[in-house]
Design a protein around this motif. Structure first.
Motif, PDB file in Angstrom:
ATOM      1  N   SER A 177       0.799  -1.216   0.000  1.00  0.00           N
ATOM      2  CA  SER A 177       0.000   0.000   0.000  1.00  0.00           C
ATOM      3  C   SER A 177       0.837   1.274   0.000  1.00  0.00           C
ATOM      4  CB  SER A 177      -0.963   0.003   1.193  1.00  0.00           C
ATOM      5  OG  SER A 177      -0.249  -0.119   2.407  1.00  0.00           O
ATOM      6  N   ASP A 178       2.130   1.159   0.294  1.00  0.00           N
ATOM      7  CA  ASP A 178       2.998   2.344   0.239  1.00  0.00           C
ATOM      8  C   ASP A 178       3.655   2.505  -1.126  1.00  0.00           C
ATOM      9  OD1 ASP A 178       4.749   0.213   0.437  1.00  0.00           O
ATOM     10  OD2 ASP A 178       5.923   1.071   2.078  1.00  0.00           O
ATOM     11  N   GLY A 179       3.210   1.737  -2.125  1.00  0.00           N
ATOM     12  CA  GLY A 179       3.689   1.898  -3.490  1.00  0.00           C
ATOM     13  C   GLY A 179       4.808   0.974  -3.919  1.00  0.00           C
ATOM     14  N   VAL A 180       5.361   0.180  -3.026  1.00  0.00           N
ATOM     15  CA  VAL A 180       6.437  -0.752  -3.365  1.00  0.00           C
ATOM     16  C   VAL A 180       5.844  -1.973  -4.053  1.00  0.00           C
ATOM     17  CG1 VAL A 180       8.226  -2.258  -2.414  1.00  0.00           C
ATOM     18  CG2 VAL A 180       7.902   0.057  -1.486  1.00  0.00           C
ATOM     19  N   VAL A 181       6.455  -2.366  -5.183  1.00  0.00           N
ATOM     20  CA  VAL A 181       6.046  -3.572  -5.912  1.00  0.00           C
ATOM     21  C   VAL A 181       7.269  -4.465  -6.058  1.00  0.00           C
ATOM     22  CG1 VAL A 181       5.112  -4.496  -8.063  1.00  0.00           C
ATOM     23  CG2 VAL A 181       4.242  -2.336  -7.160  1.00  0.00           C
ATOM     24  N   ILE A 182       7.114  -5.736  -5.738  1.00  0.00           N
ATOM     25  CA  ILE A 182       8.196  -6.719  -5.826  1.00  0.00           C
ATOM     26  C   ILE A 182       7.692  -7.900  -6.637  1.00  0.00           C
ATOM     27  CG2 ILE A 182       9.707  -8.278  -4.525  1.00  0.00           C
ATOM     28  CD1 ILE A 182       9.328  -6.351  -2.112  1.00  0.00           C
ATOM     29  N   THR A 183       8.495  -8.366  -7.596  1.00  0.00           N
ATOM     30  CA  THR A 183       8.165  -9.552  -8.378  1.00  0.00           C
ATOM     31  C   THR A 183       9.152 -10.654  -8.027  1.00  0.00           C
ATOM     32  OG1 THR A 183       7.288  -8.215 -10.178  1.00  0.00           O
ATOM     33  CG2 THR A 183       7.857 -10.487 -10.707  1.00  0.00           C
ATOM     34  N   THR A 184       8.630 -11.853  -7.736  1.00  0.00           N
ATOM     35  CA  THR A 184       9.483 -12.994  -7.403  1.00  0.00           C
ATOM     36  C   THR A 184       9.016 -14.236  -8.159  1.00  0.00           C
ATOM     37  OG1 THR A 184       8.104 -13.708  -5.528  1.00  0.00           O
ATOM     38  CG2 THR A 184       9.862 -12.120  -5.055  1.00  0.00           C
ATOM     39  N   THR A 185       9.890 -15.222  -8.233  1.00  0.00           N
ATOM     40  CA  THR A 185       9.501 -16.527  -8.767  1.00  0.00           C
ATOM     41  C   THR A 185       9.216 -17.502  -7.627  1.00  0.00           C
ATOM     42  OG1 THR A 185      11.826 -17.165  -8.971  1.00  0.00           O
ATOM     43  CG2 THR A 185      10.753 -16.262 -10.938  1.00  0.00           C
ATOM     44  N   GLY A 186       9.635 -17.154  -6.424  1.00  0.00           N
ATOM     45  CA  GLY A 186       9.338 -17.963  -5.238  1.00  0.00           C
ATOM     46  C   GLY A 186       8.153 -17.397  -4.499  1.00  0.00           C
ATOM     47  N   ASN A 187       7.609 -18.160  -3.573  1.00  0.00           N
ATOM     48  CA  ASN A 187       6.364 -17.770  -2.914  1.00  0.00           C
ATOM     49  C   ASN A 187       6.558 -16.926  -1.660  1.00  0.00           C
ATOM     50  OD1 ASN A 187       7.310 -19.934  -1.318  1.00  0.00           O
ATOM     51  ND2 ASN A 187       5.220 -20.384  -0.650  1.00  0.00           N
ATOM     52  N   THR A 188       7.769 -16.395  -1.432  1.00  0.00           N
ATOM     53  CA  THR A 188       7.989 -15.518  -0.290  1.00  0.00           C
ATOM     54  C   THR A 188       8.729 -14.255  -0.719  1.00  0.00           C
ATOM     55  OG1 THR A 188      10.104 -16.518   0.315  1.00  0.00           O
ATOM     56  CG2 THR A 188       8.129 -17.445   1.347  1.00  0.00           C
ATOM     57  N   THR A 189       8.518 -13.215   0.061  1.00  0.00           N
ATOM     58  CA  THR A 189       9.303 -11.996  -0.055  1.00  0.00           C
ATOM     59  C   THR A 189       9.380 -11.390   1.332  1.00  0.00           C
ATOM     60  OG1 THR A 189       9.683 -10.000  -1.370  1.00  0.00           O
ATOM     61  CG2 THR A 189       7.429 -10.367  -0.584  1.00  0.00           C
ATOM     62  N   ALA A 190      10.336 -10.501   1.539  1.00  0.00           N
ATOM     63  CA  ALA A 190      10.491  -9.864   2.845  1.00  0.00           C
ATOM     64  C   ALA A 190      10.877  -8.405   2.649  1.00  0.00           C
ATOM     65  CB  ALA A 190      11.555 -10.581   3.667  1.00  0.00           C
ATOM     66  N   ARG A 191      10.433  -7.588   3.582  1.00  0.00           N
ATOM     67  CA  ARG A 191      10.829  -6.185   3.584  1.00  0.00           C
ATOM     68  C   ARG A 191      10.540  -5.587   4.945  1.00  0.00           C
ATOM     69  NH1 ARG A 191       6.475  -2.023   1.382  1.00  0.00           N
ATOM     70  NH2 ARG A 191       8.144  -0.726   2.140  1.00  0.00           N
ATOM     71  N   ALA A 192      11.156  -4.444   5.203  1.00  0.00           N
ATOM     72  CA  ALA A 192      10.941  -3.710   6.446  1.00  0.00           C
ATOM     73  C   ALA A 192      10.166  -2.436   6.146  1.00  0.00           C
ATOM     74  CB  ALA A 192      12.287  -3.383   7.088  1.00  0.00           C
ATOM     75  N   PHE A 193       9.506  -1.912   7.150  1.00  0.00           N
ATOM     76  CA  PHE A 193       8.724  -0.689   7.037  1.00  0.00           C
ATOM     77  C   PHE A 193       9.298   0.333   8.011  1.00  0.00           C
ATOM     78  CE2 PHE A 193       6.237  -4.270   5.763  1.00  0.00           C
ATOM     79  CZ  PHE A 193       5.586  -3.837   4.628  1.00  0.00           C
ATOM     80  N   ASN A 194       9.568   1.544   7.536  1.00  0.00           N
ATOM     81  CA  ASN A 194      10.223   2.562   8.355  1.00  0.00           C
ATOM     82  C   ASN A 194       9.274   3.299   9.288  1.00  0.00           C
ATOM     83  OD1 ASN A 194      12.797   2.087   7.337  1.00  0.00           O
ATOM     84  ND2 ASN A 194      12.422   3.403   5.576  1.00  0.00           N
ATOM     85  N   ASN A 195       8.000   3.329   8.940  1.00  0.00           N
ATOM     86  CA  ASN A 195       7.043   4.100   9.727  1.00  0.00           C
ATOM     87  C   ASN A 195       5.953   3.202  10.285  1.00  0.00           C
ATOM     88  OD1 ASN A 195       8.233   6.676   9.036  1.00  0.00           O
ATOM     89  ND2 ASN A 195       7.408   6.326   6.999  1.00  0.00           N
ATOM     90  N   GLU A 196       5.456   3.584  11.449  1.00  0.00           N
ATOM     91  CA  GLU A 196       4.339   2.822  11.995  1.00  0.00           C
ATOM     92  C   GLU A 196       3.057   3.207  11.279  1.00  0.00           C
ATOM     93  OE1 GLU A 196       2.486   4.710  15.888  1.00  0.00           O
ATOM     94  OE2 GLU A 196       4.642   4.393  16.123  1.00  0.00           O
ATOM     95  N   GLY A 197       2.089   2.309  11.304  1.00  0.00           N
ATOM     96  CA  GLY A 197       0.813   2.572  10.668  1.00  0.00           C
ATOM     97  C   GLY A 197       0.216   1.318  10.073  1.00  0.00           C
ATOM     98  N   ILE A 198      -0.919   1.507   9.405  1.00  0.00           N
ATOM     99  CA  ILE A 198      -1.623   0.401   8.760  1.00  0.00           C
ATOM    100  C   ILE A 198      -1.125   0.263   7.328  1.00  0.00           C
ATOM    101  CG2 ILE A 198      -3.871  -0.451   7.996  1.00  0.00           C
ATOM    102  CD1 ILE A 198      -5.090   1.122  10.359  1.00  0.00           C
ATOM    103  N   TYR A 199      -0.769  -0.954   6.950  1.00  0.00           N
ATOM    104  CA  TYR A 199      -0.296  -1.262   5.603  1.00  0.00           C
ATOM    105  C   TYR A 199      -1.126  -2.402   5.030  1.00  0.00           C
ATOM    106  CZ  TYR A 199       3.911   1.432   6.660  1.00  0.00           C
ATOM    107  OH  TYR A 199       4.793   2.437   6.976  1.00  0.00           O
ATOM    108  N   GLY A 200      -1.048  -2.553   3.729  1.00  0.00           N
ATOM    109  CA  GLY A 200      -1.681  -3.668   3.056  1.00  0.00           C
ATOM    110  C   GLY A 200      -0.712  -4.275   2.061  1.00  0.00           C
ATOM    111  N   CYS A 201      -0.896  -5.545   1.796  1.00  0.00           N
ATOM    112  CA  CYS A 201      -0.120  -6.249   0.776  1.00  0.00           C
ATOM    113  C   CYS A 201      -1.089  -7.081  -0.049  1.00  0.00           C
ATOM    114  CB  CYS A 201       0.921  -7.159   1.410  1.00  0.00           C
ATOM    115  SG  CYS A 201       1.829  -8.161   0.213  1.00  0.00           S
TER     116      CYS A 201
END
Length: 84
Positions: free
Chosen positions: A39-63
């Motif tokens: 929801s913060d605009g980051v898009v990641i494409t993978t061939t595996g079924n997992t991805t990981a990332r950190a968020f710098n700000n607190e709040g409500i996010y969606g994926c």
């Protein structure tokens, strides 16, 4: 299905997202790629079924994950979560 770990993420700590693709009748699913849109605009494409990332700000996010199969089907799942 889309899950995250940990389920109560904190700022600047990695969150792992896992997508599980299941076809009707539990038939095998042959996945071409996964597109993860946050929801913060980051898009990641993978061939595996997992991805990981950190968020710098607190709040409500969606994926939202879109799962593209080799036979042309697309599955979608979404999760919302709070980063403390």
């Amino acid at each position: 299905n889309l899950t995250l770990n940990p389920t109560n993420p904190v700022r600047r700590a990695n969150v792992t997202f896992t997508a599980t693709a299941v076809a009707p009748g539990n038939q095998p699913v042959f996945v071409q790629r996964y597109e993860w849109e946050f929801s913060d605009g980051v898009v990641i494409t993978t061939t595996g079924n997992t991805t990981a990332r950190a968020f710098n700000n607190e709040g409500i996010y969606g994926c939202t994950v879109r799962v593209y199969t080799l036979d042309g089907a697309v599955g979608v799942s979404r999760v919302e979560f709070y980063v403390d």
